[in-house]
Design an enzyme around this catalytic site. Sequence first.
Site, PDB file in Angstrom:
ATOM      1  N   ASP A   1     -20.935  85.587  58.549  1.00 48.90           N
ATOM      2  CA  ASP A   1     -22.347  85.291  57.079  1.00 48.90           C
ATOM      3  C   ASP A   1     -23.510  85.066  57.875  1.00 48.90           C
ATOM      4  O   ASP A   1     -23.983  84.045  58.284  1.00 48.90           O
ATOM      5  CB  ASP A   1     -21.757  84.325  56.806  1.00 48.90           C
ATOM      6  CG  ASP A   1     -22.532  83.885  55.462  1.00 48.90           C
ATOM      7  OD1 ASP A   1     -23.457  84.109  54.699  1.00 48.90           O
ATOM      8  OD2 ASP A   1     -21.359  82.805  54.102  1.00 48.90           O
TER       9      ASP A   1
ATOM     10  N   HIS B   1     -11.111  83.278  62.008  1.00 49.25           N
ATOM     11  CA  HIS B   1     -10.959  81.389  62.667  1.00 49.25           C
ATOM     12  C   HIS B   1     -10.755  81.052  63.765  1.00 49.25           C
ATOM     13  O   HIS B   1     -10.914  79.999  64.794  1.00 49.25           O
ATOM     14  CB  HIS B   1      -9.747  80.674  60.634  1.00 49.25           C
ATOM     15  CG  HIS B   1     -11.131  81.157  59.588  1.00 49.25           C
ATOM     16  ND1 HIS B   1     -10.452  81.343  58.803  1.00 49.25           N
ATOM     17  CD2 HIS B   1     -11.850  80.358  59.399  1.00 49.25           C
ATOM     18  CE1 HIS B   1     -11.042  81.504  57.906  1.00 49.25           C
ATOM     19  NE2 HIS B   1     -11.813  80.912  58.113  1.00 49.25           N
TER      20      HIS B   1
ATOM     21  N   LEU C   1      -6.792  80.657  57.370  1.00 48.89           N
ATOM     22  CA  LEU C   1      -7.368  80.844  58.167  1.00 48.89           C
ATOM     23  C   LEU C   1      -6.068  82.161  59.109  1.00 48.89           C
ATOM     24  O   LEU C   1      -5.533  82.701  58.295  1.00 48.89           O
ATOM     25  CB  LEU C   1      -6.927  79.981  59.328  1.00 48.89           C
ATOM     26  CG  LEU C   1      -7.186  78.661  59.451  1.00 48.89           C
ATOM     27  CD1 LEU C   1      -6.781  77.371  60.284  1.00 48.89           C
ATOM     28  CD2 LEU C   1      -8.756  78.101  59.583  1.00 48.89           C
TER      29      LEU C   1
END
Length: 283
Positions: free
Chosen positions: A152, A36, A32
């Site tokens: 993404d 995150h 992380l």
Amino acid sequence: MKISNQTEELEQTLKALDTCPMRVLVPTMGCLHQGHIELIHRARQLAGQDGSVILSVFVNPTQFDKAEDLENYPRSLERDLSLCREHGVDIVYAPAPAAMYHQDHSITVSESALSSQLCGATRPGHFDGVCTVVLKLINLTQPAIAVFGKKDYQQLAVIRRMVRDLNVPVKIEGVDTIREKSGLALSSRNERLSPAQHADAARIRRALLAARKAHQQGEVSAQTLLGIARTEIEASEVGAVIDYLELLDSQTLQHIDRVNSAAVMATAVFYGKVRLIDNIELA
Ligand code: PAF
């Protein structure tokens, strides 16, 4: 904070939450970073103080096309758990592959339109693995909302399509990409870059910004806009190699020759064996 490594254990933990008004899932592959943490904070905002934030840590083997990439993927569970505690996660689900996949598992979720370009083209089977594991995680945790990063872009689009087409009862929330001061998008992979590669990788963002600026100044030719971005990336002093650099319609994720409506420029760039992705929207 409750930690489960087995499906049955997770089910027991979730049963105890039966009266909980809102569950929000943050699926991750661990290692992380600040990106995150932003997902966790957004999840908490959405869940409210009475709701539950569930974070999964699972390096999903079915989304890796190369065994070497899977092996080299950074793992740091103890550190991840302490970050989760620090940032108020309620439940961490961190299964071993054997707890997620039956040895003879034979069902895969496959998306066939949005996955044809970008990472889908260069990493065959990648999005089948992503869709399958995300659907399993949603089924296991039954959240009202699942939170994903926008770095993404294609993954987010594919997951939204899966949820729409399979009537999965969950809302998908996209969260803006978190960047270093240099503009480099945060990624678990950044820690595998040498200091020189790390500094050089800021050009990925510069390349995308230069293309967007040219578009804002009136340029609509995909060839010209891609050329502008390519020139910046290929000026790399440490040998960055473009895996893909594409300009797509932001809804269909198909190639366009001219930017006449909402579009996205997306790229994947190799620094040695480390592959970094980023994207920018051109309105
Ligand atoms: O983006 C990721 O970290 C992974 O692709 C995801 C969504 C956790 C599925 O394994």
